[in-house]
Design an enzyme around this catalytic site. Sequence first.
Site, PDB file in Angstrom:
ATOM      1  N   ASP A   9       0.882  -1.172   0.000  1.00 25.18           N
ATOM      2  CA  ASP A   9       0.000   0.000   0.000  1.00 25.18           C
ATOM      3  C   ASP A   9       0.917   1.218   0.000  1.00 25.18           C
ATOM      4  O   ASP A   9       2.131   1.099   0.203  1.00 25.18           O
ATOM      5  CB  ASP A   9      -0.883  -0.024   1.271  1.00 25.18           C
ATOM      6  CG  ASP A   9      -1.822   1.184   1.351  1.00 25.18           C
ATOM      7  OD1 ASP A   9      -2.321   1.627   0.293  1.00 25.18           O
ATOM      8  OD2 ASP A   9      -2.048   1.703   2.468  1.00 25.18           O
ATOM      9  N   SER A  10       0.335   2.389  -0.198  1.00 24.12           N
ATOM     10  CA  SER A  10       1.120   3.620  -0.095  1.00 24.12           C
ATOM     11  C   SER A  10       1.611   3.824   1.341  1.00 24.12           C
ATOM     12  O   SER A  10       2.558   4.562   1.570  1.00 24.12           O
ATOM     13  CB  SER A  10       0.259   4.808  -0.505  1.00 24.12           C
ATOM     14  OG  SER A  10      -0.879   4.855   0.339  1.00 24.12           O
ATOM     15  N   TYR A  41      -0.830   7.972  -2.525  1.00 28.92           N
ATOM     16  CA  TYR A  41      -0.997   7.640  -3.935  1.00 28.92           C
ATOM     17  C   TYR A  41      -2.279   8.288  -4.486  1.00 28.92           C
ATOM     18  O   TYR A  41      -2.379   8.566  -5.664  1.00 28.92           O
ATOM     19  CB  TYR A  41      -1.131   6.123  -4.112  1.00 28.92           C
ATOM     20  CG  TYR A  41       0.131   5.297  -4.038  1.00 28.92           C
ATOM     21  CD1 TYR A  41       1.370   5.828  -3.677  1.00 28.92           C
ATOM     22  CD2 TYR A  41       0.066   3.928  -4.347  1.00 28.92           C
ATOM     23  CE1 TYR A  41       2.508   5.021  -3.613  1.00 28.92           C
ATOM     24  CE2 TYR A  41       1.205   3.120  -4.284  1.00 28.92           C
ATOM     25  CZ  TYR A  41       2.415   3.665  -3.911  1.00 28.92           C
ATOM     26  OH  TYR A  41       3.526   2.855  -3.850  1.00 28.92           O
ATOM     27  N   GLY A  42      -3.249   8.474  -3.602  1.00 28.27           N
ATOM     28  CA  GLY A  42      -4.606   8.825  -4.049  1.00 28.27           C
ATOM     29  C   GLY A  42      -4.749  10.157  -4.758  1.00 28.27           C
ATOM     30  O   GLY A  42      -5.745  10.397  -5.449  1.00 28.27           O
ATOM     31  N   CYS A  72      -4.237  -1.550  -1.810  1.00 24.97           N
ATOM     32  CA  CYS A  72      -4.433  -0.103  -1.950  1.00 24.97           C
ATOM     33  C   CYS A  72      -5.498   0.095  -3.021  1.00 24.97           C
ATOM     34  O   CYS A  72      -5.361  -0.429  -4.135  1.00 24.97           O
ATOM     35  CB  CYS A  72      -3.109   0.530  -2.377  1.00 24.97           C
ATOM     36  SG  CYS A  72      -3.256   2.249  -2.913  1.00 24.97           S
ATOM     37  N   THR A  74      -6.279   2.754  -4.658  1.00 28.08           N
ATOM     38  CA  THR A  74      -5.840   3.583  -5.780  1.00 28.08           C
ATOM     39  C   THR A  74      -4.999   2.754  -6.757  1.00 28.08           C
ATOM     40  O   THR A  74      -5.274   2.729  -7.965  1.00 28.08           O
ATOM     41  CB  THR A  74      -5.006   4.783  -5.269  1.00 28.08           C
ATOM     42  OG1 THR A  74      -5.686   5.386  -4.175  1.00 28.08           O
ATOM     43  CG2 THR A  74      -4.773   5.790  -6.376  1.00 28.08           C
ATOM     44  N   GLU A 153      -4.711   8.756   9.330  1.00 27.29           N
ATOM     45  CA  GLU A 153      -3.263   8.691   9.621  1.00 27.29           C
ATOM     46  C   GLU A 153      -2.882   9.555  10.822  1.00 27.29           C
ATOM     47  O   GLU A 153      -1.882   9.315  11.469  1.00 27.29           O
ATOM     48  CB  GLU A 153      -2.462   9.121   8.385  1.00 27.29           C
ATOM     49  CG  GLU A 153      -2.681   8.184   7.220  1.00 27.29           C
ATOM     50  CD  GLU A 153      -1.416   7.474   6.770  1.00 27.29           C
ATOM     51  OE1 GLU A 153      -0.321   7.979   7.029  1.00 27.29           O
ATOM     52  OE2 GLU A 153      -1.548   6.403   6.153  1.00 27.29           O
ATOM     53  N   CYS A 184     -11.153   2.409  -0.391  1.00 24.99           N
ATOM     54  CA  CYS A 184      -9.806   2.813   0.007  1.00 24.99           C
ATOM     55  C   CYS A 184      -9.524   2.047   1.295  1.00 24.99           C
ATOM     56  O   CYS A 184     -10.378   2.004   2.192  1.00 24.99           O
ATOM     57  CB  CYS A 184      -9.755   4.314   0.257  1.00 24.99           C
ATOM     58  SG  CYS A 184      -8.237   4.850   1.073  1.00 24.99           S
ATOM     59  N   HIS A 186      -7.798   2.651   3.764  1.00 26.36           N
ATOM     60  CA  HIS A 186      -7.771   3.438   5.003  1.00 26.36           C
ATOM     61  C   HIS A 186      -9.166   3.595   5.615  1.00 26.36           C
ATOM     62  O   HIS A 186      -9.306   3.830   6.811  1.00 26.36           O
ATOM     63  CB  HIS A 186      -7.256   4.861   4.726  1.00 26.36           C
ATOM     64  CG  HIS A 186      -5.766   4.979   4.646  1.00 26.36           C
ATOM     65  ND1 HIS A 186      -5.022   4.395   3.654  1.00 26.36           N
ATOM     66  CD2 HIS A 186      -4.884   5.642   5.437  1.00 26.36           C
ATOM     67  CE1 HIS A 186      -3.744   4.699   3.842  1.00 26.36           C
ATOM     68  NE2 HIS A 186      -3.634   5.453   4.914  1.00 26.36           N
TER      69      HIS A 186
HETATM   70  N1  DGL Z   1      -4.725   3.165   1.008  1.00 25.27           N
HETATM   71  C1  DGL Z   1      -4.806   4.025  -0.165  1.00 25.27           C
HETATM   72  C2  DGL Z   1      -5.952   3.520  -1.021  1.00 25.27           C
HETATM   73  O1  DGL Z   1      -6.521   2.493  -0.714  1.00 25.27           O
HETATM   74  C3  DGL Z   1      -5.092   5.466   0.151  1.00 25.27           C
HETATM   75  C4  DGL Z   1      -4.022   6.321   0.650  1.00 25.27           C
HETATM   76  C5  DGL Z   1      -3.367   7.123  -0.399  1.00 25.27           C
HETATM   77  O2  DGL Z   1      -3.951   8.099  -0.906  1.00 25.27           O
HETATM   78  O3  DGL Z   1      -2.247   6.770  -0.714  1.00 25.27           O
HETATM   79  O4  DGL Z   1      -6.289   4.132  -2.004  1.00 25.27           O
END
Ligand code: DGL
Length: 291
Positions: A9-10, A41-42, A72, A74, A153, A184, A186
């Site tokens: 993941d990011s 990453y998003g 992740c 994204t 976060e 996502c 998160h």
């Molecule tokens: N965990 C990332 C996702 O599922 C989101 C966090 C990010 O923007 O990097 O898209």
Amino acid sequence: MNPNIAFFDSGQGGLTVWEAVVRRFPTLNTIYLGDNARYPYGNKSNDTVTRYASEASFFLANRNASLIVVACGTASSVAVRTLQNLFKLPIIGIVEGFCADAVKLSKGQGSIAVLGTRFTVKSRRFEHVLNELGIPSASIWQRACPLFVPLVEEGVSPGPMADAASDMYLWDIPSDTSVVLLACTHFPRLARSIANTIEKRLQRPVTYINADGSWQLTPSQSNAQPVFLLDSSRAIVDAVSDFLANHPNKSGHMTGEHKLFCSDAPDRFAEVARLFTTMELPAAELVHIGP
Ligand code: DGL
């Protein structure tokens, strides 16, 4: 070296998926990479996320990964098909199985809502997969909720701030919504706030479904049809289960070892990681990803 199920993941959000898989298969050997040097990453373009995801996959492939789980939303939305063409080892993302679960739960009734990052929504990947499963675009509502990611976060749990963000993003969720996808990794940490908003807007109870089961998250007394709030980990646990059943040679010597890698500031990585899992984590090892 023992074979590994690898996750990336990011940052730490993918640990929500990792935890679900490890709880279901406690003897699995796993490696987890959080590319926190390049988080988030998003908000980045498809080209950049695809490059980052390729470099993360290369890193994991070189550490004896037998399956890569793109944990992740994204990277799953914009990069998985490219990764599947670039690498010989199996790679799965969160989109396909998740959409199939959503369609089953919706029974073809009402709208399916997709909550993701900016570039997950922009990619329209969820929409395309849902279309292929027979859901017309008119019944798909997508909303980018980028503020949820830094809130989680920063350790903000469901409460006034998360509720305000949730109200801001979901004020116009369609009244006929049957299933809401947390697209996502998160977002499960804010499930309760998201559920409260949905319950307030739609006057219907909200049932949260993840890999462990289902819970009614709102105290609603109403007998109205519940809205299903769905976490991506359930479909990933099923996909890993299929992989293990189909590749018994890759799961023969599992000893329940876990390795954790990050691309920046391991102490801070570990601090945030604790917000995403109650399981004990190994120390995070700092690694360089990319050229
Ligand atoms: N965990 C990332 C996702 O599922 C989101 C966090 C990010 O923007 O990097 O898209």
